[in-house]
Scaffold this motif. Structure first.
Motif, PDB file in Angstrom:
ATOM      1  N   HIS A 144     -33.090  53.224  -5.349  1.00 57.36           N
ATOM      2  CA  HIS A 144     -33.156  53.908  -6.643  1.00 57.36           C
ATOM      3  C   HIS A 144     -32.394  53.090  -7.691  1.00 57.36           C
ATOM      4  N   PRO A 145     -32.969  52.897  -8.879  1.00 59.20           N
ATOM      5  CA  PRO A 145     -32.319  52.094  -9.925  1.00 59.20           C
ATOM      6  C   PRO A 145     -30.881  52.510 -10.227  1.00 59.20           C
ATOM      7  N   SER A 146     -30.601  53.814 -10.164  1.00 59.98           N
ATOM      8  CA  SER A 146     -29.245  54.267 -10.470  1.00 59.98           C
ATOM      9  C   SER A 146     -28.239  53.759  -9.449  1.00 59.98           C
ATOM     10  N   VAL A 147     -28.649  53.647  -8.210  1.00 57.25           N
ATOM     11  CA  VAL A 147     -27.767  53.146  -7.156  1.00 57.25           C
ATOM     12  C   VAL A 147     -27.427  51.680  -7.425  1.00 57.25           C
ATOM     13  N   ILE A 148     -28.426  50.898  -7.796  1.00 49.65           N
ATOM     14  CA  ILE A 148     -28.218  49.481  -8.098  1.00 49.65           C
ATOM     15  C   ILE A 148     -27.231  49.328  -9.250  1.00 49.65           C
ATOM     16  N   ARG A 149     -27.407  50.130 -10.276  1.00 49.58           N
ATOM     17  CA  ARG A 149     -26.546  50.021 -11.451  1.00 49.58           C
ATOM     18  C   ARG A 149     -25.113  50.444 -11.145  1.00 49.58           C
ATOM     19  N   VAL A 150     -24.962  51.469 -10.332  1.00 46.15           N
ATOM     20  CA  VAL A 150     -23.617  51.918  -9.952  1.00 46.15           C
ATOM     21  C   VAL A 150     -22.882  50.819  -9.201  1.00 46.15           C
ATOM     22  N   LEU A 151     -23.555  50.200  -8.244  1.00 41.12           N
ATOM     23  CA  LEU A 151     -22.927  49.127  -7.475  1.00 41.12           C
ATOM     24  C   LEU A 151     -22.590  47.927  -8.364  1.00 41.12           C
ATOM     25  N   PHE A 152     -23.490  47.624  -9.282  1.00 40.67           N
ATOM     26  CA  PHE A 152     -23.259  46.521 -10.214  1.00 40.67           C
ATOM     27  C   PHE A 152     -22.013  46.788 -11.059  1.00 40.67           C
ATOM     28  N   ASN A 153     -21.888  48.024 -11.557  1.00 42.64           N
ATOM     29  CA  ASN A 153     -20.742  48.377 -12.389  1.00 42.64           C
ATOM     30  C   ASN A 153     -19.443  48.373 -11.583  1.00 42.64           C
ATOM     31  N   LEU A 154     -19.495  48.859 -10.342  1.00 42.80           N
ATOM     32  CA  LEU A 154     -18.306  48.858  -9.496  1.00 42.80           C
ATOM     33  C   LEU A 154     -17.854  47.434  -9.180  1.00 42.80           C
ATOM     34  N   ALA A 155     -18.823  46.574  -8.926  1.00 47.94           N
ATOM     35  CA  ALA A 155     -18.502  45.174  -8.648  1.00 47.94           C
ATOM     36  C   ALA A 155     -17.848  44.517  -9.862  1.00 47.94           C
ATOM     37  N   HIS A 156     -18.342  44.868 -11.044  1.00 44.51           N
ATOM     38  CA  HIS A 156     -17.775  44.326 -12.287  1.00 44.51           C
ATOM     39  C   HIS A 156     -16.335  44.796 -12.466  1.00 44.51           C
ATOM     40  N   ILE A 157     -16.095  46.069 -12.216  1.00 46.94           N
ATOM     41  CA  ILE A 157     -14.742  46.621 -12.344  1.00 46.94           C
ATOM     42  C   ILE A 157     -13.802  45.957 -11.344  1.00 46.94           C
ATOM     43  N   LYS A 212     -10.540  43.736 -12.373  1.00 50.35           N
ATOM     44  CA  LYS A 212      -9.197  44.166 -11.976  1.00 50.35           C
ATOM     45  C   LYS A 212      -8.619  43.324 -10.842  1.00 50.35           C
ATOM     46  N   GLY A 213      -9.387  42.340 -10.379  1.00 51.95           N
ATOM     47  CA  GLY A 213      -8.904  41.493  -9.310  1.00 51.95           C
ATOM     48  C   GLY A 213      -8.796  42.205  -7.982  1.00 51.95           C
ATOM     49  N   ARG A 214      -9.735  43.108  -7.725  1.00 53.53           N
ATOM     50  CA  ARG A 214      -9.721  43.887  -6.482  1.00 53.53           C
ATOM     51  C   ARG A 214     -10.875  43.470  -5.566  1.00 53.53           C
ATOM     52  N   GLU A 215     -10.628  43.526  -4.280  1.00 53.29           N
ATOM     53  CA  GLU A 215     -11.681  43.248  -3.307  1.00 53.29           C
ATOM     54  C   GLU A 215     -12.634  44.443  -3.261  1.00 53.29           C
ATOM     55  N   ILE A 216     -13.893  44.186  -2.941  1.00 49.37           N
ATOM     56  CA  ILE A 216     -14.866  45.275  -2.823  1.00 49.37           C
ATOM     57  C   ILE A 216     -15.821  44.967  -1.676  1.00 49.37           C
ATOM     58  N   SER A 217     -16.124  45.977  -0.901  1.00 44.91           N
ATOM     59  CA  SER A 217     -17.047  45.825   0.224  1.00 44.91           C
ATOM     60  C   SER A 217     -18.063  46.965   0.202  1.00 44.91           C
ATOM     61  N   ILE A 218     -19.155  46.748   0.912  1.00 48.57           N
ATOM     62  CA  ILE A 218     -20.221  47.750   1.003  1.00 48.57           C
ATOM     63  C   ILE A 218     -20.364  48.172   2.458  1.00 48.57           C
ATOM     64  N   CYS A 219     -20.440  49.473   2.682  1.00 49.00           N
ATOM     65  CA  CYS A 219     -20.738  49.968   4.024  1.00 49.00           C
ATOM     66  C   CYS A 219     -21.865  50.997   3.929  1.00 49.00           C
ATOM     67  N   GLY A 241     -21.312  39.722  -6.867  1.00 50.80           N
ATOM     68  CA  GLY A 241     -19.930  39.349  -6.601  1.00 50.80           C
ATOM     69  C   GLY A 241     -19.349  40.090  -5.418  1.00 50.80           C
ATOM     70  N   ILE A 242     -20.236  40.705  -4.614  1.00 51.84           N
ATOM     71  CA  ILE A 242     -19.808  41.436  -3.419  1.00 51.84           C
ATOM     72  C   ILE A 242     -20.093  40.567  -2.199  1.00 51.84           C
ATOM     73  N   SER A 243     -19.050  40.184  -1.497  1.00 53.66           N
ATOM     74  CA  SER A 243     -19.227  39.267  -0.369  1.00 53.66           C
ATOM     75  C   SER A 243     -18.752  39.844   0.954  1.00 53.66           C
ATOM     76  N   SER A 244     -18.385  41.124   0.968  1.00 54.48           N
ATOM     77  CA  SER A 244     -17.918  41.760   2.196  1.00 54.48           C
ATOM     78  C   SER A 244     -18.832  42.935   2.528  1.00 54.48           C
ATOM     79  N   LEU A 245     -19.458  42.885   3.707  1.00 50.42           N
ATOM     80  CA  LEU A 245     -20.395  43.916   4.122  1.00 50.42           C
ATOM     81  C   LEU A 245     -19.993  44.461   5.490  1.00 50.42           C
ATOM     82  N   SER A 246     -20.114  45.759   5.664  1.00 43.08           N
ATOM     83  CA  SER A 246     -19.803  46.398   6.938  1.00 43.08           C
ATOM     84  C   SER A 246     -21.096  46.904   7.563  1.00 43.08           C
ATOM     85  N   MET A 247     -21.389  46.429   8.782  1.00 47.38           N
ATOM     86  CA  MET A 247     -22.643  46.799   9.436  1.00 47.38           C
ATOM     87  C   MET A 247     -22.499  46.745  10.941  1.00 47.38           C
TER      88      MET A 247
END
Length: 211
Positions: free
Chosen positions: A117-130, A134-141, A158-164
């Motif tokens: 869903h487009p909204s999901v893509i945009r949310v992740l994009f915005n979180l990655a930007h934040i 802020k110089g914080r690590e971010i991962s997706i699970c 800019g997300i390079s950590s994935l949990s699977m």
């Protein structure tokens, strides 16, 4: 985290165990279901209090604190949460469920539970930007982290950590090593302007088929 705050008789022994474990090396503590900044602040206060009481406050030098972003309220205050934690972990399964107001196993509206869903893509994009700002690590699970259509898009964000699960690693690893890293930026630009889920899936699948 809500249950933990109400059941300190259960929570505090866990916190003490974490403090002791930190003596052996680096320790990441991930707080689930964060919806308010004060939930993070309360935990930090409790963690410090217990560490001092145990005479092990130096162990906290080995501790990094993270917040699970899995409810919409956390998305909207991510900048404030980022000031209080060292990293984010985005729980896509729960986040999509609450964003789209759909139960994952609801047979009557299951089509709404989709990470395309487009909204999901945009949310992740915005979180990655934040996170980057802020110089914080971010991962997706969650299921989205293992979806073969997204590794290059995540890297473009800019997300390079994935949990699977281990079974998903070979496919995702092969895609990342394919040499098409820059194409991820092109895909991301296209799906960020998508109006429908079908537009997102077509863009991603067409690219994968061509390659």
């Amino acid at each position: 985290i809500r249950l933990c705050k109400k059941r300190l008789d259960v929570f505090i022994p866990q916190i003490r165990g974490l403090i002791r474990a930190a003596e052996a090396g680096n320790l990441n503590i991930l707080l689930p279901f964060i919806s308010n900044v004060h939930e993070v602040d309360d935990f930090k206060e409790l963690l410090f209090k217990e560490a001092v009481g145990m005479g092990l406050h130096k162990n906290l030098d080995n501790v990094k604190l993270g917040a699970m972003i899995e409810v919409p309220s956390a998305v909207f205050i991510a900048e404030q949460i980022a000031k209080e934690v060292d990293f984010f972990s985005v729980g896509t399964n729960d986040l999509i469920q609450y964003m789209m107001a759909v139960e994952r196993k609801d047979q009557f509206s299951s089509e709404y539970f989709s990470h395309f869903h487009p909204s999901v893509i945009r949310v992740l994009f915005n979180l990655a930007h934040i996170a980057k700002e802020k110089g914080r690590e971010i991962s997706i699970c969650g299921e989205m982290a293992a979806d073969r259509y997204f590794p290059l898009v995540f890297l473009a964000m800019g997300i390079s950590s994935l949990s699977m699960s281990p079974t998903s690693i070979p496919v995702v690893k092969k895609i990342i090593k394919s040499g098409y890293i820059h194409e991820g930026t092109t895909m991301l630009e296209k799906i960020l302007t998508a109006k429908k889920k079908s537009h997102v899936t077509k863009t991603l699948r067409d690219f994968m088929v061509e390659r």
